[in-house]
Each structure stands twice: as C-alpha cells, then as structure tokens.
Design a protein around this motif. Structure first.
Motif, PDB file in Angstrom:
ATOM      1  N   GLU A  37       0.836  -1.200   0.000  1.00  0.00           N
ATOM      2  CA  GLU A  37       0.000   0.000   0.000  1.00  0.00           C
ATOM      3  C   GLU A  37       0.875   1.256   0.000  1.00  0.00           C
ATOM      4  N   ALA A  38       1.952   1.237   0.803  1.00  0.00           N
ATOM      5  CA  ALA A  38       2.837   2.394   0.879  1.00  0.00           C
ATOM      6  C   ALA A  38       3.518   2.665  -0.466  1.00  0.00           C
ATOM      7  N   ASN A  39       3.926   1.598  -1.140  1.00  0.00           N
ATOM      8  CA  ASN A  39       4.551   1.764  -2.459  1.00  0.00           C
ATOM      9  C   ASN A  39       3.574   2.375  -3.456  1.00  0.00           C
ATOM     10  N   SER A  40       2.323   1.972  -3.354  1.00  0.00           N
ATOM     11  CA  SER A  40       1.296   2.521  -4.240  1.00  0.00           C
ATOM     12  C   SER A  40       1.103   4.014  -3.981  1.00  0.00           C
ATOM     13  N   LEU A  70     -17.514   4.586   7.348  1.00  0.00           N
ATOM     14  CA  LEU A  70     -18.215   3.396   7.824  1.00  0.00           C
ATOM     15  C   LEU A  70     -19.645   3.315   7.286  1.00  0.00           C
ATOM     16  N   GLN A  71     -20.270   4.459   7.097  1.00  0.00           N
ATOM     17  CA  GLN A  71     -21.666   4.452   6.684  1.00  0.00           C
ATOM     18  C   GLN A  71     -21.833   3.976   5.243  1.00  0.00           C
ATOM     19  N   THR A  72     -20.968   4.462   4.368  1.00  0.00           N
ATOM     20  CA  THR A  72     -21.096   4.109   2.943  1.00  0.00           C
ATOM     21  C   THR A  72     -20.177   2.965   2.530  1.00  0.00           C
ATOM     22  N   GLU A  73     -19.272   2.570   3.453  1.00  0.00           N
ATOM     23  CA  GLU A  73     -18.277   1.529   3.165  1.00  0.00           C
ATOM     24  C   GLU A  73     -17.453   1.887   1.929  1.00  0.00           C
ATOM     25  N   THR A  74     -17.095   3.155   1.844  1.00  0.00           N
ATOM     26  CA  THR A  74     -16.242   3.657   0.764  1.00  0.00           C
ATOM     27  C   THR A  74     -15.143   4.509   1.372  1.00  0.00           C
ATOM     28  N   TRP A  75     -14.212   4.936   0.498  1.00  0.00           N
ATOM     29  CA  TRP A  75     -13.056   5.697   0.952  1.00  0.00           C
ATOM     30  C   TRP A  75     -13.177   7.156   0.538  1.00  0.00           C
ATOM     31  N   ILE A  76     -12.725   8.041   1.406  1.00  0.00           N
ATOM     32  CA  ILE A  76     -12.744   9.475   1.148  1.00  0.00           C
ATOM     33  C   ILE A  76     -11.314   9.926   0.862  1.00  0.00           C
ATOM     34  N   ALA A  77     -11.090  10.497  -0.306  1.00  0.00           N
ATOM     35  CA  ALA A  77      -9.764  10.979  -0.691  1.00  0.00           C
ATOM     36  C   ALA A  77      -9.579  12.416  -0.224  1.00  0.00           C
ATOM     37  N   ALA A  78      -8.408  12.690   0.360  1.00  0.00           N
ATOM     38  CA  ALA A  78      -8.136  14.034   0.861  1.00  0.00           C
ATOM     39  C   ALA A  78      -7.428  14.909  -0.152  1.00  0.00           C
ATOM     40  N   ASN A  79      -6.935  14.310  -1.238  1.00  0.00           N
ATOM     41  CA  ASN A  79      -6.263  15.101  -2.270  1.00  0.00           C
ATOM     42  C   ASN A  79      -6.384  14.371  -3.611  1.00  0.00           C
ATOM     43  N   HIS A 122     -10.741   4.950  -5.884  1.00  0.00           N
ATOM     44  CA  HIS A 122     -11.584   4.227  -6.828  1.00  0.00           C
ATOM     45  C   HIS A 122     -11.239   2.733  -6.845  1.00  0.00           C
ATOM     46  N   GLU A 123      -9.961   2.414  -6.693  1.00  0.00           N
ATOM     47  CA  GLU A 123      -9.567   1.011  -6.645  1.00  0.00           C
ATOM     48  C   GLU A 123     -10.151   0.326  -5.418  1.00  0.00           C
ATOM     49  N   TRP A 124     -10.036   0.979  -4.250  1.00  0.00           N
ATOM     50  CA  TRP A 124     -10.495   0.374  -3.009  1.00  0.00           C
ATOM     51  C   TRP A 124     -12.016   0.373  -2.886  1.00  0.00           C
ATOM     52  N   ASP A 125     -12.673   1.356  -3.467  1.00  0.00           N
ATOM     53  CA  ASP A 125     -14.139   1.364  -3.435  1.00  0.00           C
ATOM     54  C   ASP A 125     -14.700   0.136  -4.139  1.00  0.00           C
ATOM     55  N   GLY A 126     -13.981  -0.347  -5.150  1.00  0.00           N
ATOM     56  CA  GLY A 126     -14.443  -1.518  -5.886  1.00  0.00           C
ATOM     57  C   GLY A 126     -14.237  -2.830  -5.154  1.00  0.00           C
ATOM     58  N   ASN A 127     -13.441  -2.825  -4.100  1.00  0.00           N
ATOM     59  CA  ASN A 127     -13.188  -4.046  -3.330  1.00  0.00           C
ATOM     60  C   ASN A 127     -14.200  -4.122  -2.183  1.00  0.00           C
ATOM     61  N   THR A 128     -15.425  -4.457  -2.519  1.00  0.00           N
ATOM     62  CA  THR A 128     -16.513  -4.424  -1.530  1.00  0.00           C
ATOM     63  C   THR A 128     -16.315  -5.426  -0.403  1.00  0.00           C
ATOM     64  N   ALA A 129     -15.716  -6.574  -0.695  1.00  0.00           N
ATOM     65  CA  ALA A 129     -15.501  -7.589   0.345  1.00  0.00           C
ATOM     66  C   ALA A 129     -14.557  -7.056   1.420  1.00  0.00           C
ATOM     67  N   GLN A 142      -4.208  13.123  -5.644  1.00  0.00           N
ATOM     68  CA  GLN A 142      -3.347  11.960  -5.801  1.00  0.00           C
ATOM     69  C   GLN A 142      -3.963  10.702  -5.205  1.00  0.00           C
ATOM     70  N   ALA A 143      -4.818  10.873  -4.193  1.00  0.00           N
ATOM     71  CA  ALA A 143      -5.438   9.726  -3.536  1.00  0.00           C
ATOM     72  C   ALA A 143      -6.678   9.223  -4.263  1.00  0.00           C
ATOM     73  N   GLU A 144      -7.162   9.956  -5.261  1.00  0.00           N
ATOM     74  CA  GLU A 144      -8.374   9.561  -5.977  1.00  0.00           C
ATOM     75  C   GLU A 144      -8.203   8.211  -6.677  1.00  0.00           C
ATOM     76  N   ILE A 145      -7.010   7.954  -7.210  1.00  0.00           N
ATOM     77  CA  ILE A 145      -6.781   6.688  -7.899  1.00  0.00           C
ATOM     78  C   ILE A 145      -6.971   5.519  -6.947  1.00  0.00           C
ATOM     79  N   THR A 146      -6.345   5.621  -5.773  1.00  0.00           N
ATOM     80  CA  THR A 146      -6.474   4.550  -4.786  1.00  0.00           C
ATOM     81  C   THR A 146      -7.914   4.438  -4.293  1.00  0.00           C
TER      82      THR A 146
END
Length: 376
Positions: free
Chosen positions: A92-95, A142-151, A159-166, A153-157
């Motif tokens: 994750e850090a490398n990404s 926690l409510q939407t089970e999605t990730w909030i990007a603060a900048n 969208h990737e993590w939002d798709g990993n619903t499990a 550069q984090a938008e790419i990650t």
C-alpha cells in the motif's frame, strides 16, 4: 478473509468511553531505524510494540504480559500475523508513493485504525485513516463503506479500493464489532492498572534567573488533579500560568504551573509554596519556593542528559512519522494532548532543545525500552 487473518492481532479515556488504536508506520531512506513499526494503544497508553527487526510482539505493561502468558500460542500466531501484514502495508505504501510522484528521498506512510466503545450506551465507533508524509490522504467511511480521498493523488487509490466491496465490508465489521470485543477483553486484564492511584514527583524548574519558576509534577494517575501556587496559604491567580495536564507514554500524566518572580520580593520567597492534589484525595504535596531546590541551566545536568540527546538522531524519522498524525489527532476528542509529550522537567531548562528534541527526550528519559516517540 486473508486480510482479516493478517490483521487480527496486529493491534495496539474517560470513565465511560474506552479506546483501542493501532498504528502502522512505513518509512524509507533511513538505515538506522526499522522500516516497519506497529504500535498498539489501549486507553491512550502504549500496549504493545512490533517492528521489522522483531519476531514477537512486545508488551508495554505487566497486565499485557499476563494476557500474553495466558495464551502464548495465540500471541505467537498474532506476531506472525503482524509480520505478514508488514508486506501488505508495504505494498500500500509503495502505491501511495507512486501516486505521489515522489522520485526519491525519505517518505513515510502512516495508518491508524481502531474504535471507541461506550460502556454505558454500548455504542461503538470505528475509524481507519492513512497519511503520507504527514498529510491525510484516505479515510474510511463506515456508513457508505467507501473511501474518502483528501487530495487528487489519492483519488486513484480511492476508486480502486471502493471496488473491493468484500474488503470494505470486512473493515466495517472489524471496526464496529470485533474491535469493541477486543476492548472489552482488554478491560478485564487492565482493570487494576486503570484504577490505580499514583502520586507524582514534584520539582521546581527555572530556565534563567529572570524566568518564571515552574512547579512541575510528573508520574501521577489518574488525570484529574489540582496544582496551584499559594502565598501565605491563599491561592494565587495573578502572575501565574497554569499548564495543561499532559499524558506521559507510560500511562501516567504530567502538569506544571508557573510563577512569575517579577512580583516576588526576595525576602518574601518563604511565603510561597506550590500545592499538588489528586482529585478526591486528602493528601497534598506541598513544595516550598526555595532557591536551593530550583533546577536551572547553570545547575549540574542530570545523568540522563547524554543518552537522551544521543538517541535523538536515531529516532528522528519515527518522531516525524508520529507527528504526521497531527491532523487526525486534532480532529478527535481527547487526542489533541497526545502531541505535547515534551519533557518539561528535562527539556525546558535546556536552551538548545527544540520541539523535536523535547518529544524525543520524554520518551527516552522515562523508559530505556521505548522504541518509538509518542504518544507510548
């Protein structure tokens, strides 16, 4: 499921709310410190420590040692889980580093997750966040089970993590169900530690002859105490600067109250004293204003001065990584005090001691086994 197995025990208040917080830190570019550190805080006190140079989780208090002794195979397995999760977090850090387009130098990635459980309402609230070089980048909703990007550069990650619903469903369950159960379990072992009463050591400190005299108390517990200056037995409110109650890494607390000497005549010194009293306690610690008892820059340095500053260089990067959570700490109630862990007793009288050195000093002065700057 794999992530759940790896993270299961790679972890690290008030009278009602109880907290468990787990910190993971990845750093690169410094040969003298571990590139991976895992820290567990329970009730805002260091519980366990693990880094990439170790094979087993280390306890930070006796009650944690007893917990480990009760099920050694369990803790051995969890130590392996931490070792395995090291690679997960490094990926994750490398990404993050690639998305930041940083081409070289030191970079630090921090992850914090955990929960707060209310033992009256039985409600729990969880959190999970990432920071890169001290700046927030991702936060789990926690409510939407999605990730909030603060900048951006984090938008790419995101969208990737939002798709990993499990994986997101796992985290919601972990933070709102499994984590609170861990809190309840730890409370049974830590009860005696959390309900103890410790009196502090009290010292008089002064930076220079013209500086205020600080009455400094450290090592007390719990964090409810009164400290003041008196003249002829009467409480003083003028020419007095009251400091906050701040946490030490070992679970105890410190505080100070300063007295401006400009309004104190030399012949009147004997009329002044400093009083410390734990809330609800009858006993008071009274310290007379005595020039012979004041520690100053001109006085003989303590025996711990040399090792304190030798360790500063080695721990500098880890200090930066902890400070990197400043934004998060300021957002959370009760956490803002954790960033003020400078040893007033040892650093305030050293004119060349900057803020970074102060934070280093408090950790190294109070326990030689501490391997990270915190907020243990």
């Amino acid at each position: 499921m794999k992530l759940m197995i790896l993270l299961l025990f790679c972890h690290g208040a008030s009278a009602v709310e109880h907290s468990l917080k787990i910190y993971h830190i990845i750093s690169s570019g410094h040969p003298n410190i571990p590139d991976y550190v895992g820290i567990t805080d329970f009730e805002d006190t260091g519980m366990t420590y693990y880094d990439s140079n170790m094979t087993m989780i280390e306890p930070r208090h006796d009650w944690v040692s007893k917990l480990m002794e009760g099920d050694p195979q369990h803790w051995k397995k969890k130590s392996q889980d931490c070792k395995n999760y090291e690679q997960v977090f490094k990926d994750e850090a490398n990404s993050f580093n690639q998305h930041s387009k940083q081409t070289g130098g030191v970079y630090i990635v921090q992850q914090i997750f955990g929960c707060v459980w209310d033992d009256e309402t039985q409600k729990a609230d969880g959190f999970k966040e990432y920071a890169y070089n001290g700046e927030d980048i991702l936060k789990f909703d926690l409510q939407t089970e999605t990730w909030i990007a603060a900048n951006p550069q984090a938008e790419i990650t995101k969208h990737e993590w939002d798709g990993n619903t499990a994986n997101n469903q796992f985290w919601k369950n972990f933070l709102t169900n499994f984590c609170p159960e861990l809190v309840k379990k730890y409370l049974t072992y830590a009860s005696a530690f959390l309900h103890r009463t410790d009196l502090p050591s009290v010292s008089l400190l002064q930076k220079s002859p013209s500086s205020p005299v600080s009455c400094h108390a450290t090592g007390f517990y719990p964090d409810r105490a009164l400290m003041l200056w008196r003249k002829d037995g009467e409480d003083l409110h003028e020419d007095v600067d009251q400091g906050e109650i701040l946490p030490n890494h070992d679970g105890s607390f410190q505080m100070r109250v300063d007295l401006k000497l400009s309004s104190v005549k030399p012949e009147d010194w004997r009329r002044y004293d400093c009083v410390f009293q734990l809330s609800g306690a009858d006993d008071k610690i009274i310290t007379k204003l005595d020039k012979a008892e004041i520690r100053t820059n001109s006085g003989k340095p303590s025996d711990t001065t040399v090792p304190i500053f030798v360790a500063v260089v080695v721990l500098a990067v880890i200090l930066i990584s902890v400070i990197g959570f400043t934004v998060y700490k300021k957002k959370k109630e009760r956490d803002s005090k954790e960033l003020s862990r400078c040893s007033y007793q040892n650093c305030n009288i050293e004119p060349k001691c900057n803020c970074a050195q102060k934070s280093e000093a408090i950790n190294n002065n109070e326990t030689a086994t501490l391997r990270f700057c915190k907020r243990d």
